[in-house]
Design a protein around this motif. Sequence first.
Motif, PDB file in Angstrom:
ATOM      1  N   GLN A 181      -6.381 -23.089  12.587  1.00  0.00           N
ATOM      2  CA  GLN A 181      -7.589 -23.889  12.756  1.00  0.00           C
ATOM      3  C   GLN A 181      -8.803 -23.143  12.208  1.00  0.00           C
ATOM      4  N   ARG A 199     -14.616 -23.759  14.813  1.00  0.00           N
ATOM      5  CA  ARG A 199     -15.064 -25.107  15.157  1.00  0.00           C
ATOM      6  C   ARG A 199     -16.581 -25.214  15.142  1.00  0.00           C
ATOM      7  N   ARG A 219     -12.313 -34.015  19.305  1.00  0.00           N
ATOM      8  CA  ARG A 219     -11.786 -32.681  19.099  1.00  0.00           C
ATOM      9  C   ARG A 219     -12.789 -31.602  19.491  1.00  0.00           C
ATOM     10  N   LEU A 242      -4.247 -27.812  28.440  1.00  0.00           N
ATOM     11  CA  LEU A 242      -4.887 -27.759  27.129  1.00  0.00           C
ATOM     12  C   LEU A 242      -6.386 -27.955  27.295  1.00  0.00           C
ATOM     13  N   GLU A 274      -8.443 -30.650  22.479  1.00  0.00           N
ATOM     14  CA  GLU A 274      -7.090 -30.603  21.956  1.00  0.00           C
ATOM     15  C   GLU A 274      -6.225 -31.663  22.639  1.00  0.00           C
ATOM     16  N   GLU A 283      -6.922 -34.988  21.149  1.00  0.00           N
ATOM     17  CA  GLU A 283      -6.326 -35.065  19.827  1.00  0.00           C
ATOM     18  C   GLU A 283      -4.817 -35.300  19.921  1.00  0.00           C
ATOM     19  N   GLN A 284      -4.189 -34.598  20.848  1.00  0.00           N
ATOM     20  CA  GLN A 284      -2.737 -34.726  20.968  1.00  0.00           C
ATOM     21  C   GLN A 284      -2.312 -36.056  21.570  1.00  0.00           C
ATOM     22  N   MET A 327       3.697 -31.636  22.561  1.00  0.00           N
ATOM     23  CA  MET A 327       2.239 -31.589  22.588  1.00  0.00           C
ATOM     24  C   MET A 327       1.674 -32.863  23.199  1.00  0.00           C
ATOM     25  N   GLY A 339      -0.800 -32.976  26.274  1.00  0.00           N
ATOM     26  CA  GLY A 339      -2.084 -33.663  26.173  1.00  0.00           C
ATOM     27  C   GLY A 339      -2.251 -34.659  27.307  1.00  0.00           C
TER      28      GLY A 339
END
Length: 852
Positions: free
Chosen positions: A145, A148, A325, A342, A346, A349-350, A359, A363
């Motif tokens: 990644q 951010r 995100r 998480l 994230e 997003e998942q 994942m 999530g």
Amino acid sequence: MSNAIVRLQKILALEKKQGYRNKSVIGGLERLGDRWQSDASKQATTQAQMALVSQIVSELKRYPTLETVPERQAMVGNLLAYADQWENAGKQESSGRIDAIQGEKPAEQESPVEQTARPSRPTEASEKIEARPQRVSSPPPHSIQPSRPTPVDAETLNTPVDRLPGVGPGYSTRLEKMGITTIGDLLWLPPRRYVDYNTLKPIYQLQYGEEITILANLWDLKKRKLSGGNRTLVTGVLGDSTATIQATWFNPYIDRQLRVGQTYLFSGKVDSYLGSLVLRNPNWEELDREFIHAGRIVPIYPLTKGISARWMRNLQKQVVENWGRNLHDHLPASVRNRAGLLPLGEALEQVHFPASQDMLKAGRRRLAFDELFLIQIGVLRQRSEWRSYPTQRYSLQENHRQAFEETLPFQFTSAQGRVSEAIGGDLNSGHPMSRLLQGDVGSGKTAVAAYAMWTAVTNGAQAAMMAPTEILAEQHYHGLRNFFEKLRLDERPVQVALLTGSLGSVEKAETLKALAAGEIDIAIGTHALIQEGVEFKNLGLAVIDEQHRFGVRQRASLRQKGAPDSNGSDSDHSGVPHLLVMSATPIPRTLSLTVFGDLDVSVIDEMPPGRQPIKTRWLPPAERERAYKFVRRQVREGHQAFIIYPLVEESEKLDAGAAVPQYEYLKSEIFPKSRLGLLHGRMKGGDKEAVMQAMQLGEIDVLVATSVVEVGIDIPNATVIIIEDAERFGLAQLHQFRGRVGRGEHPSYCILLSGATTPNAAERLRALEQSNDGFALAEKDLQLRGPGDFFGTRQSGLPDLRLAQLSDLRTLEQARAEASRLLEEDPDLAAAEHLALARRTKQFWQGEGDIS
Ligand code: ADP
Ligand code: MG
């Protein structure tokens, strides 16, 4: 050609030559997988090649588990076919590099039907959005990644959707129909389900009915109008190195989006037409950018007319990337770490675009934990807020205790004794009591409430008891007045009054005046008790019966009646009243931790002596006459009966029995020699009361009624209850009905008449036949119907749960433990690192009553 691929091809050729014995590499093909993956990944330049690598590796891993030569032969064939696709998958190398920045691609042609919402060119609208985060490249699942951008503040979640590029007035109206008005609404709109299009297959291996992804070249695309309608059919020919397959779309603009000669990923379900396999309306994806619609686990969102699946997915992708995100995480890192969750961004997003099934699970777990955690923060803060208020201390003098025991026509069971003691302790603790008293139907909660009220009134305070229906309020009124008449407060009688909506206005005004003046010791009533204009002189104890009918909000209102400065009158109480809530519907633990999470819980887990279990039978409607015969016999022996119908009047829409017409029929045709009564919710309060009283006095043999008799009514001489169209009622409700009999010492019976055909209904009726245990039945009911129905619509007072399952006791207990730990450290959530959480809690509970 990549040398990893060449090596693979060589090894596979050797494996073939050796007769598929998995001896072509030391340790077997499965071992090759690990080493090969890192080499091949380095040589991959596009997403599609990355997808090929992971597909090949997963096949290699599976190879040794195949036991027959033909199976292994087929897999080697597959692997070779993948290897052949390598070149193709590497096309468009210049723009398709993994690290390419998506936003820099030229905007694609957009059709009026499937406008994509991808903000490839900043539009006017997008620039208007304040705090709009910088775009970042969307990394493929395997890359590291990038750092951010600044976190997105939770406030921006309230940004209206029409600020999103691609969402004009038309789309925002359609979204609004789905209850979506803000970016936050979109982020918390979880997909209805997912389709796993990770399985990449060579075309020659496709089989009917499979959900698959192929990497194929679009060889041809033809459009033709269908005869008759105005629909256009677009037909494409898709080919890879192994075979071709036809694809069809009804979207007339597809030819503006797909180009002949290009390679795409196509995902869909394999169908057949005139004997050959086809892909109908497959999703497609260009190879040079992150996959959204194909070649991955694809989210399927709820849609409405005018919103296509592709459009919605593109929109969500944009929202998740730009807002979700990078959303600031309101959950303190300490909580997150302990619970193994998480980070928020994230997780979002998942849940929308999962990288893998694991994942996705992680999530969802984080978001579910969140909801339960926010509920716990709310209810626990409510609890500690109540506890922090001043209140009066009440203790029961020995002479008063003796008088109570002598007046009670029976001895407390040990469970009643234990619970009364706990209540006595609460009342004398200096903190306002907040206690939930649970006990199955007929376990004797009323007597315990009487004990608590007696304790309050002997200390000079007033007590109030609220019941969910007039009938029940009236019944309590009669019972408790009879009981308290026999007791003396300093030589004067205890004053008990009734306050319901159907009281005459003169009577009502008098009662209100007497309440405010403190001339009434105990007020019993319905919702009327918490209405505007009701004032107490010194409300010391509020009892709420059949709590499952009331939400968090009403609980707070009744208590508020006695809270300081709630009415500014000349009331002389000092502090808030104690609160006792009672429920005959045994509440599963998950619910008592949430809806009643602000309360301490006591359970009466013992029935008064001499009770016999109620015998329950499910009969088909054809055997109704047998049931009537049984009722006649019971009546002849001097007992009473209930017959329950789901409706008051006959309905054209529902094929279900109605009380009013059935009452006439039963009276004239079935039980001409018995005395029948009728009770339903549309009758006037006074009429209902008269009927109930007649039933209580034994002047009615058979009471024909609707569900108004559900709660609490106590007729010890009633021994049989027939429930018509029983499948129309929930399990907990049926158990409540059944509790109307078996309240005396006589054997009692419940007959469920039902032609139920659905498995769910049958399961409920059978559960009742088999069990008299309200707790077990309540758990089952929660399982079968979910918490919403368990309470009736929206009565729980809880915010909507989108991801959490109230049946998930483990997560719930974890959330509760973490919430209480956090509040111990920082009760007001005042620390800087908790401000976001405080704000989020408030947002979450918005409009849900007094909890904040
Ligand atoms: P619920 O818990 O369903 O509200 P009630 O308070 O209405 O139950 O009590 C059911 C019946 O049991 C009433 O007739 C009540 O008088 C009787 N009862 C309650 N406690 C006892 C006891 N300890 N011994 C015998 N009968 C009792
Ligand atoms: Mg009761």
